[in-house]
Design a protein around this motif. Sequence first.
Motif, mmCIF file in Angstrom:
data_model
loop_
_atom_site.group_PDB
_atom_site.id
_atom_site.type_symbol
_atom_site.label_atom_id
_atom_site.label_comp_id
_atom_site.label_asym_id
_atom_site.label_seq_id
_atom_site.Cartn_x
_atom_site.Cartn_y
_atom_site.Cartn_z
ATOM 1 N N VAL A 58 0.833 -1.205 0.000
ATOM 2 C CA VAL A 58 0.000 0.000 0.000
ATOM 3 C C VAL A 58 0.867 1.255 0.000
ATOM 4 O O VAL A 58 0.626 2.198 -0.767
ATOM 5 N N ALA A 134 -5.666 -3.615 -7.483
ATOM 6 C CA ALA A 134 -6.668 -2.660 -6.996
ATOM 7 C C ALA A 134 -8.085 -3.085 -7.372
ATOM 8 O O ALA A 134 -9.055 -2.711 -6.702
ATOM 9 N N LEU A 140 -6.308 -0.595 -1.939
ATOM 10 C CA LEU A 140 -5.618 -0.072 -3.109
ATOM 11 C C LEU A 140 -6.565 0.766 -3.974
ATOM 12 O O LEU A 140 -6.141 1.748 -4.588
#
Length: 219
Positions: A58, A134, A140
């Motif tokens: 992250v 993501a 994300l």
Amino acid sequence: MPKLGMEPIRRAEVINATLTCISIYGIDGMTLDKVAEHADCSKGVVTYYFKNKDNLTVEAFKAFMAYYGQMIQAEIESTMTPAEMMDVTLKHILTPYRDDADKKINVSQLDGTENMYIPYEDQGRLFVQFFSKAAIDPTLQEVVSKSYMADLHGIAKIFDYGNKTGHMSVEDSPSAAYGLLAMVVGLSFFRVANIPPVNGEDNRYICEDYVNRFKGGSL
């Protein structure tokens, strides 16, 4: 525990090493041991700053996304025309091809923005790795959302500035910004998939043509 005063440097080294490992091995293949090896530190230093692989991923993604905005802000000057500001923006969010495989990833501002760099091929690989993750990772997704909302706001401001100065004619700046950024994202995927435009040129000209449609006045 790292030596006093080394914290910012070590954090930056670990983030750069993480991005390097993700580019080489992918997110699934990136490990804390590999990151430590590339950062020339112990695994304990990595976990001291970043609890685990998920946290490190992250933070590396945040640094990757922030890089582009930092580079744009460093080059844009208030004396520029709207067209010049847009040229700077496009230069960084859809980088022209360059043969720079010998250069290393550095997204840290510690040594100045002029020393920040992500090689062309690494940009594409990191883009795909992060965005594919993501799609199924809400954390994300939030990083992407915050970054792109800021980008949309910045691009819309340039369009508004163009309207104000008479250099551009844009009826709906937020929508124009949305269209441009969506085009950049799509063209970025096409680059990684090695899908060239019909005329075989660098596909960034498609974005330039889009922006040129709004130009007028003295530009």
